[in-house]
Each structure stands twice: as structure tokens, then as C-alpha cells.
Design an enzyme around this catalytic site. Structure first.
Site, PDB file in Angstrom:
ATOM      1  N   HIS A   1       0.672  -1.180   0.099  1.00  0.00           N
ATOM      2  CA  HIS A   1       0.010  -0.169  -0.002  1.00  0.00           C
ATOM      3  C   HIS A   1       0.854   1.277   0.029  1.00  0.00           C
ATOM      4  O   HIS A   1       0.795   1.974  -0.808  1.00  0.00           O
ATOM      5  CB  HIS A   1      -0.993  -0.130   1.300  1.00  0.00           C
ATOM      6  CG  HIS A   1      -1.464   1.230   1.541  1.00  0.00           C
ATOM      7  ND1 HIS A   1      -2.286   1.808   0.547  1.00  0.00           N
ATOM      8  CD2 HIS A   1      -1.717   2.142   2.621  1.00  0.00           C
ATOM      9  CE1 HIS A   1      -2.916   3.018   1.106  1.00  0.00           C
ATOM     10  NE2 HIS A   1      -2.298   3.163   2.063  1.00  0.00           N
TER      11      HIS A   1
ATOM     12  N   HIS B   1       3.920   6.702   5.509  1.00  0.00           N
ATOM     13  CA  HIS B   1       2.999   7.432   6.024  1.00  0.00           C
ATOM     14  C   HIS B   1       2.337   6.873   6.927  1.00  0.00           C
ATOM     15  O   HIS B   1       1.394   7.249   7.951  1.00  0.00           O
ATOM     16  CB  HIS B   1       2.095   8.049   4.959  1.00  0.00           C
ATOM     17  CG  HIS B   1       1.274   6.908   4.222  1.00  0.00           C
ATOM     18  ND1 HIS B   1       1.611   6.028   3.175  1.00  0.00           N
ATOM     19  CD2 HIS B   1      -0.162   6.507   4.612  1.00  0.00           C
ATOM     20  CE1 HIS B   1       0.656   5.194   2.987  1.00  0.00           C
ATOM     21  NE2 HIS B   1      -0.301   5.766   3.843  1.00  0.00           N
TER      22      HIS B   1
ATOM     23  N   GLU C   1       1.259   5.270  12.748  1.00  0.00           N
ATOM     24  CA  GLU C   1       0.214   4.963  13.347  1.00  0.00           C
ATOM     25  C   GLU C   1       0.115   3.364  13.520  1.00  0.00           C
ATOM     26  O   GLU C   1      -0.445   2.716  14.381  1.00  0.00           O
ATOM     27  CB  GLU C   1      -1.202   5.263  12.562  1.00  0.00           C
ATOM     28  CG  GLU C   1      -2.359   4.569  12.877  1.00  0.00           C
ATOM     29  CD  GLU C   1      -3.521   5.114  11.837  1.00  0.00           C
ATOM     30  OE1 GLU C   1      -4.795   5.301  12.282  1.00  0.00           O
ATOM     31  OE2 GLU C   1      -3.267   5.356  10.529  1.00  0.00           O
ATOM     32  N   ASP C   2       0.729   2.560  12.797  1.00  0.00           N
ATOM     33  CA  ASP C   2       0.651   1.073  12.550  1.00  0.00           C
ATOM     34  C   ASP C   2       1.618   0.051  13.024  1.00  0.00           C
ATOM     35  O   ASP C   2       1.613  -1.138  12.648  1.00  0.00           O
ATOM     36  CB  ASP C   2       0.196   0.887  11.263  1.00  0.00           C
ATOM     37  CG  ASP C   2      -1.322   1.266  10.866  1.00  0.00           C
ATOM     38  OD1 ASP C   2      -1.993   1.401  11.707  1.00  0.00           O
ATOM     39  OD2 ASP C   2      -1.463   1.338   9.376  1.00  0.00           O
TER      40      ASP C   2
ATOM     41  N   ASP D   1      -3.273   8.436  -0.657  1.00  0.00           N
ATOM     42  CA  ASP D   1      -3.579   7.187   0.135  1.00  0.00           C
ATOM     43  C   ASP D   1      -4.934   6.908  -0.121  1.00  0.00           C
ATOM     44  O   ASP D   1      -5.267   5.483  -0.260  1.00  0.00           O
ATOM     45  CB  ASP D   1      -3.349   7.709   1.562  1.00  0.00           C
ATOM     46  CG  ASP D   1      -3.797   6.815   2.530  1.00  0.00           C
ATOM     47  OD1 ASP D   1      -3.366   5.565   2.829  1.00  0.00           O
ATOM     48  OD2 ASP D   1      -4.661   7.183   3.316  1.00  0.00           O
TER      49      ASP D   1
ATOM     50  N   ASP E   1     -21.608  15.900 -23.356  1.00  0.00           N
ATOM     51  CA  ASP E   1     -20.390  15.511 -22.416  1.00  0.00           C
ATOM     52  C   ASP E   1     -19.952  14.275 -22.460  1.00  0.00           C
ATOM     53  O   ASP E   1     -19.097  14.073 -21.731  1.00  0.00           O
ATOM     54  CB  ASP E   1     -20.852  16.285 -21.107  1.00  0.00           C
ATOM     55  CG  ASP E   1     -20.924  17.508 -20.905  1.00  0.00           C
ATOM     56  OD1 ASP E   1     -20.736  18.430 -21.914  1.00  0.00           O
ATOM     57  OD2 ASP E   1     -20.933  18.034 -19.803  1.00  0.00           O
TER      58      ASP E   1
END
Length: 721
Positions: free
Chosen positions: A57, A81, A85-86, A148, A268
Site C-alpha cells: 500500500h 505514512h 500509526e501502525d 492514500d 459531455d
């Protein structure tokens, strides 16, 4: 380094380095490789919902940003990133390994991730505020967060259906319009379509099925029209790049919802783009196109002479092409195209190792700063959210003042919006309007190119009915604020009298300092806000007094045996409170075992715990025993007080009034006008500590009060148990 499966075109650090060096030969290859290795190591053993290694990821996020030609710091931030946190990585570790800039960027992305945006309106508004503040500090934080979210939406099918719906709603409401507002239209379209696929799968399938039936015809039409345009430009000697495409399903669906047209007549569906060398060529191309094909009335927009607020510049026109099909054509220069494609990312993009400066790119920091400033102080959350969404989704019209100044407004805006766009004072005093010299009602909808004159009158104030007439967030917010303030002065005077009486009843004075402290404790903006709420009966005087001087009577219940105050230690095992953090009942705690010394109890946020990170076998999960604890837990407070007669005595008396005992007192600084001192106070629990600090903070002789924690102090006290 092992290959990471699932990260297309960037499966190894070599692939990513090659991608970055393709647009920035001076890229710091060693830094990118170091970040890859660090992130891979930190996420080792972690898996995504799909079963892939988690590090695929961050690699994919870095790839998205590399496609936007972002700088090294942004690419490295993408790889790291999720580490704060992880994983067990810390801010200090990132700062030590990669420097303060990258550490701050990673922390910024982490803080955005922790927002946990939900469909609840109040929470969304709070998150919008935080997101804008984070964006205003460094745009790259939001760019990484958008990348992300894009990759998470691309791989959303591995989540549970309820989680998919929640993420898709967030994306459609917040992240997609944010990407569009920042000029990243390609990302907005993809985020919208990915959300559309989750939220309305049947509607999307119906669009795709209908489109597939026209696929062969569409491919033929696009090729023929592209060749037709190239041919007329060649005959005129104009060099330009011509491309055509079919739009995404959500874009088609939205047009079908807003236009009462059959699918096959929707212009369009087909989009054609002509990219040339200079702005004068754009107008020359427009003339050539209109000579060759008939222009559709009302479908011409010149965003070159009147750019959108995000810096977008292009000429849009719709013509009747082959077989009577209406097609939209956009004409712009290469420099304009880069802004149209990358938006804010153009600020950080590189070409041949040099940061690329684009004169057409508008710095969104200015817009975000204006947005946050506009809604600071006293705004209701739903008002803020409404205003932000209006700003993000606006499709602009351009009107003129009598002096020829251009005022951009959202489509559907009224003279009220026009007046407030000029100045809040003009809006408040508005009594009428003229459009192209003709007097019109204030609820009239303005159109492109109209000249608007606002008629004002002294003494005029906003009317409640204007809220339903106004369209812009700026106008609505200003009107609501003015209506709230009409009776504010009267409420403040009444609230001051109510506070005076209530404080005198408990032998105290309602000083400005006391009221400010109460307002802070109640989550209000200041003493005036507090008094206004008192006067309007939104708050009672008893509630204000209670927050500063609560009843000292302890709740009913058995008193806790101090030998058993901590739960989680072995029977008969001694425990000691750490002096570095001085935890008290009511706070989260952990224990660290010491051979021959028992257990040392620390607060969960104690800095000293860093020393034991690599020794998990010494950690104990502890908590405090429920019940009434005796006032034997010493906490050191750091006070700054004025140097005056009787001040120290009043401070000691005030602490005593809160049923707290001073066990030690030490002056650390003496100046002619103030003293600094450390006061050891014996307390029951965290609530008792809060009451003492609140009472001290309300005292006018106390300029500051804070809890004193010193990691250098001894970490043990006499054992209990």
C-alpha cells in the site's frame, strides 16, 4: 530486498527510484532506498485485508505521487505514512533517520488519518476544520492523504460491505471535492467513480450497459472528429495536440441527473482537448473551430480571461459535429494543461531535476487560510460544513460591479451573495439591487456577464429571510452571525448580573479571570460568550459556579485500601509510584518490573517508558482499584504567582479549601514582580487534581499553573504492599 507483489510498475526500490529519476535526475536515490527499507522492515508481517503484504500500500501511494512528479520528501513520506500509526516507529526515530521535515509530514498524514470522518454532520465539520488547518501548514500532507485514499478506494473490495459504504460516502463528500478544489480534476473524477461503484452499483451498471451499446459508434466518432480537427488546424498552419475521450460513468450519470436529455444527445459523453503553444493560439483555434462547425448557443466559457479560483484556465465550447452530435471541445496551452491536470501538485513537481514553477498555478493555501479565517469563532458546525461544501462544489458565474471589477460567484447566486462578496458591510446594508440598470428582487439569480449595482441604506440590518435567499457560505455565515449579535449586548449585561449574584452566594467574586477559566472549562470561547449564554438561559449560573468550586463531598462508597490501590500486581508484590510522572488514580497506568524492587507504576504517557520499549517482558497491564482513594498521592504543581502581600497565603488557603494538603513547597525563581514555585500536593485522584488546578487557575494572582513532570527525578517512592 524481497520483491513486493501487487505494486505494479514499482515492485522493487529500483523500479521506484527509476520512476522518480525519470523526471528528477537529481533525486536523492539513497534517501528513497532507505525509506523503502525502513518501511518494509516496520510493516514486516502485516497484511492488508486482501492478504497482500501491507507494504504494497505505501509503495502504491508513492507510485501515485511519483506520477505527479512530486519531490523526494513527498515520495519518502508516502513510503512511511503509516509507520507512526501502525508500527512501533516513533516520531523521534523518524526525525533521527530522515530529518524533521519528513517526520513532520508523516505526523501530519497520521493526524489526518486519525480524524475518523463519519457521516455525522458535526463530526464532518470538525474534521473539515482540522483538514484545512493541516493543509495550510504543508500542502504535501493533504496530497499524500489524497493519494492514500485513492489507492484504498482502488482496493476497497477486500473490505466488508458496511465499511465500503462508509469509506465511499466519505470519499464522495469530502476527498473527491477536495481534490477538485485543489485542481486535481483527474483524481476527483476517479474518486467519484470509485465511490459511485460502491454506493450505486446498479445505476453505474446501467450507464455502462448503455454506453457499451454505443461503444463501436463512439470509437468511430472520436477518431473521425479528432482527425477532422487536426485537418482544419493543419490547413491554418496551427501546431497543436488533439485528443478525444469518453467520460467516466459517474460524470455521465451526474449530467443525466441535471439535464433533461436522452443519453445519446448528451454532449459531455465525448470530450476533445486541443493543446497549443500560447494563449493567442487558443483564440485563433477557437475561431477556426467555430468556422468549421456550428457553435451551440449558451455553451461557451472562457476560463482563460476569467480563470477559476483554483487556477484552471481553458476555453470550453460545444459544437455540432458529425451526424449532428454535440461535442465539447477544450482549448488550452501546455502550461495551462499542467495546472488543469495536477492542480496544487504543480507547486511541487519537477522537470529534469529542477522544481517546475507554473505561473498559472494558484496557491490553495491562500484559499484554505481564507476559509478557516472566515469561519473562526462562534460558527456552528453545520453552518461551517454547509459553507465549505458550497465553496467546493461551486460552478462559477462572473458578474461585474459598476466600475468593471469582476466578482466570481457560484452558479445560482443572488444579489445578496454579490453584496457580501464585495464586503460584509455592503451586504449588511443592502436594501436592493439593479442588474444591467434594472431594479430586481434580491432573490433574482445572476447570470454570466451581468453588471450588478447594490443599493444600500444607513441603519439597515440583515433580515432572517436572507438566509434562504443567499447561496454562498460567506453570505449565509455573515447573516447568521449578525442576527445572533443583535441581542448579544443585552444578554451579556444580564449574564454579568446573574454571575455576580451566584458567585457572591458562595463567597467568591465573578472576576474576569474566574469567568475566563469557567468558559475554558465549559468549552466556550471566552467570558463574553459565557455571559451571553447565561443571559439567554442557555446556561445556568449554578453550572458556572460548580465548574470552579464543586462540592467537596466525596461520592458514596468504600474507601480503597492503599495496599491494594493498584490492580494487576501479584499478591504480596510491592509496587511504587514513579516520581518522574506521578500517576494518580483515574489515569491510565502500566507497570515496569524491577528485580529486587517490585513494580514501578508509570502513567501511560510517561517519557521514561521509551527506555523499556525493547523489553516487553517487563511490562505489566495495570489499572487503579475502583472506589474512594485517600489523599496520599503526591503531585507536584508548578505555579507562577504575583509578588504581593498575602498572595502565598491565599494560594495555600485555596488549596486547603479543595481538601488538599501541601506536603512540600520550593521556590525556583524570585523576581520583583513574580515568583515561580513547586508545590507538592497530596491528592485523591485525577478528578481531585483537576479541581485543584481549576481553582488555582481561576485565582487572579496566579498567572500560570501546570503539572510538573521531570524524567530526571528518582523513579521510585517507598514501596506499598
Amino acid at each position: 530486498m524481497a520483491t513486493i507483489p501487487g505494486a505494479a510498475l514499482a515492485a522493487t526500490p529500483d523500479d521506484l527510484v527509476a520512476l522518480v529519476r525519470g523526471y528528477n535526475p537529481r533525486s536523492n536515490e539513497a534517501l528513497i532506498r532507505k525509506a523503502w527499507a525502513f518501511g518494509d522492515r516496520m510493516h514486516d508481517g502485516q497484511l492488508r485485508k486482501s492478504g497482500e503484504p501491507y507494504f504494497t500500500h505505501p509503495v502504491a501511494v508513492a507510485r501515485i505521487l511519483a506520477d505527479q512528479r512530486m519531490d523526494d520528501a513527498t515520495i519518502v513520506t508516502a513510503l512511511l505514512h503509516d509507520t507512526l500509526e501502525d508500527t512501533k516507529a516513533s516520531y523521534a526515530q523518524l526525525e533521527r533517520e530522515f530529518g524533521p521535515e519528513i517526520a513532520e509530514l508523516v505526523e501530519g498524514v497520521t493526524n489526518l488519518t486519525k480524524m475518523q470522518i463519519r457521516s455525522d454532520e458535526t463530526r464532518q465539520a470538525e474534521n473539515f476544520r482540522k483538514l484545512f488547518m493541516a493543509t495550510s501548514r504543508d500542502l504535501r500532507v493533504t496530497l499524500v492523504k489524497l493519494a492514500d485514499r485513492l489507492h484504498n478506494m482502488r482496493t476497497i473490495r477486500s473490505m466488508k460491505s458496511e465499511k465500503q459504504a462508509q469509506k465511499a460516502r466519505e470519499t464522495m463528500d469530502i476527498y473527491a471535492p477536495l481534490a477538485g478544489r485543489m485542481g486535481m480534476q483527474w483524481m476527483r473524477e476517479e474518486l467519484e467513480d470509485l465511490s459511485f461503484k460502491v454506493l450505486m452499483p446498479e445505476a453505474r451498471q446501467s450507464v455502462i450497459r448503455r454506453f457499451l451499446t454505443l461503444q463501436d459508434e463512439t470509437d468511430t466518432v472520436i477518431k473521425k472528429i479528432v482527425e477532422d480537427i487536426r485537418e482544419v488546424l493543419r490547413r491554418e498552419g496551427i501546431e497543436a495536440e488533439v485528443t478525444g475521450r469518453a467520460k467516466k460513468p459517474y460524470s455521465i450519470w451526474r449530467k443525466l441527473q441535471t439535464k433533461d436529455q436522452a443519453f445519446s444527445r448528451l454532449s459531455d459523453i465525448y470530450g476533445f482537448r486541443i493543446i497549443c503553444g500560447a494563449a493567442p493560439d487558443c483564440y485563433r483555434i477557437l475561431g477556426v473551430v467555430h468556422q468549421r462547425w456550428r457553435a451551440v448557443p449558451g455553451r461557451f466559457k472562457d476560463y482563460i480571461s476569467q480563470p477559476k479560483s483554483n487556477g484552471y484556465r481553458s476555453i470550453h465550447t460545444t459544437v455540432s459535429g458529425r451526424d449532428g452530435k454535440q461535442v465539447e471541445i477544450q482549448v488550452r496551452t501546455q502550461e495551462m494543461h499542467e495546472v488543469a491536470e495536477s492542480g496544487v501538485a504543480a507547486h511541487w513537481s519537477y522537470k529534469d531535476g529542477v522544481r517546475s514553477e507554473n505561473r498559472f498555478a494558484v496557491d490553495p493555501v491562500r484559499w484554505i487560510a481564507q476559509m478557516t479565517e472566515r469561519f473562526e469563532g462562534g460558527e456552528d458546525h453545520d453552518e461551517f460544513l454547509e459553507a465549505v461544501k458550497l465553496e467546493m462544489y461551486q460552478d462559477q458565474v462572473f458578474c461585474f460591479t459598476p466600475k468593471g471589477h469582476v466578482i466570481p460567484l457560484p452558479r445560482g447566486a443572488t444579489p445578496i451573495d454579490f453584496a457580501y462578496a464585495i464586503h460584509t458591510r455592503i451586504g449588511h446594508a443592502c436594501v436592493g439591487a439593479k442588474v444591467d440598470g434594472v431594479r430586481v428582487p434580491l432573490y433574482s439569480r445572476l447570470k454570466n456577464g451581468q453588471m450588478v449595482e447594490i443599493i444600500t441604506a444607513e441603519g439597515q440590518t440583515p433580515q432572517a429571510t436572507w438566509i434562504g435567499i443567499a447561496v454562498t457560505g460567506r453570505a449565509k455565515s455573515a447573516i447568521r452571525r449578525a442576527l445572533r449579535e443583535e441581542d448579544r449586548e443585552r444578554f451579556i449585561k444580564l449574564g454579568a448580573e446573574l454571575a455576580r449574584v451566584a458567585f457572591e452566594n458562595v463567597g467568591k467574586k465573578a472576576t474576569d479571570k474566574a469567568l475566563r477559566t469557567a468558559a475554558k472549562a465549559l468549552g466556550l470561547d471566552g467570558e463574553e460568550d459565557l455571559l451571553a449564554r447565561l443571559g439567554s438561559a442557555e446556561l445556568t449560573a449554578r453550572e458556572v459556579v460548580r465548574v470552579l468550586y464543586p462540592d467537596l463531598a466525596q461520592r458514596a462508597g468504600e474507601e480503597v485500601d492503599e495496599r491494594k490501590a493498584v490492580v494487576g500486581v501479584a499478591p504480596g508484590q510491592a509496587y511504587r509510584r514513579a516520581l518522574c510522572c506521578q500517576p494518580v488514580p483515574g489515569e491510565r497506568i502500566v507497570g515496569i518490573t524491577h528485580r529486587g524492587q517490585g513494580v514501578v507504576v508509570h502513567a501511560i504517557d510517561c517519557p521514561a517508558l521509551v527506555d523499556y520499549e525493547e523489553q516487553p517482558d517487563r511490562w505489566l497491564d495495570l489499572h487503579w482499584q475502583e472506589g474512594n482513594h485517600r489523599p496520599v498521592n503526591t503531585v507536584t504543581l508548578e505555579l507562577t504567582i504575583s509578588n504581593g502581600p498575602g498572595v502565598l497565603g491565599r494560594i495555600c488557603t485555596l488549596i486547603g479549601e479543595q481538601s488538599a494538603n501541601i506536603s512540600d513547597l520550593q521556590f525556583t525563581d524570585r523576581k520583583p514582580d513574580y515568583y515561580r514555585l513547586l508545590v507538592d500536593v497530596d491528592l485523591r485522584n485525577a478528578e481531585h487534581l483537576h479541581r485543584v488546578m481549576t481553582a488555582l487557575d481561576a485565582e487572579s494572582s496566579v498567572s500560570s499553573v501546570a503539572r510538573h513532570r521531570d524524567p530526571r527525578r528518582a523513579t521510585v517512592t517507598p514501596p506499598r504492599g
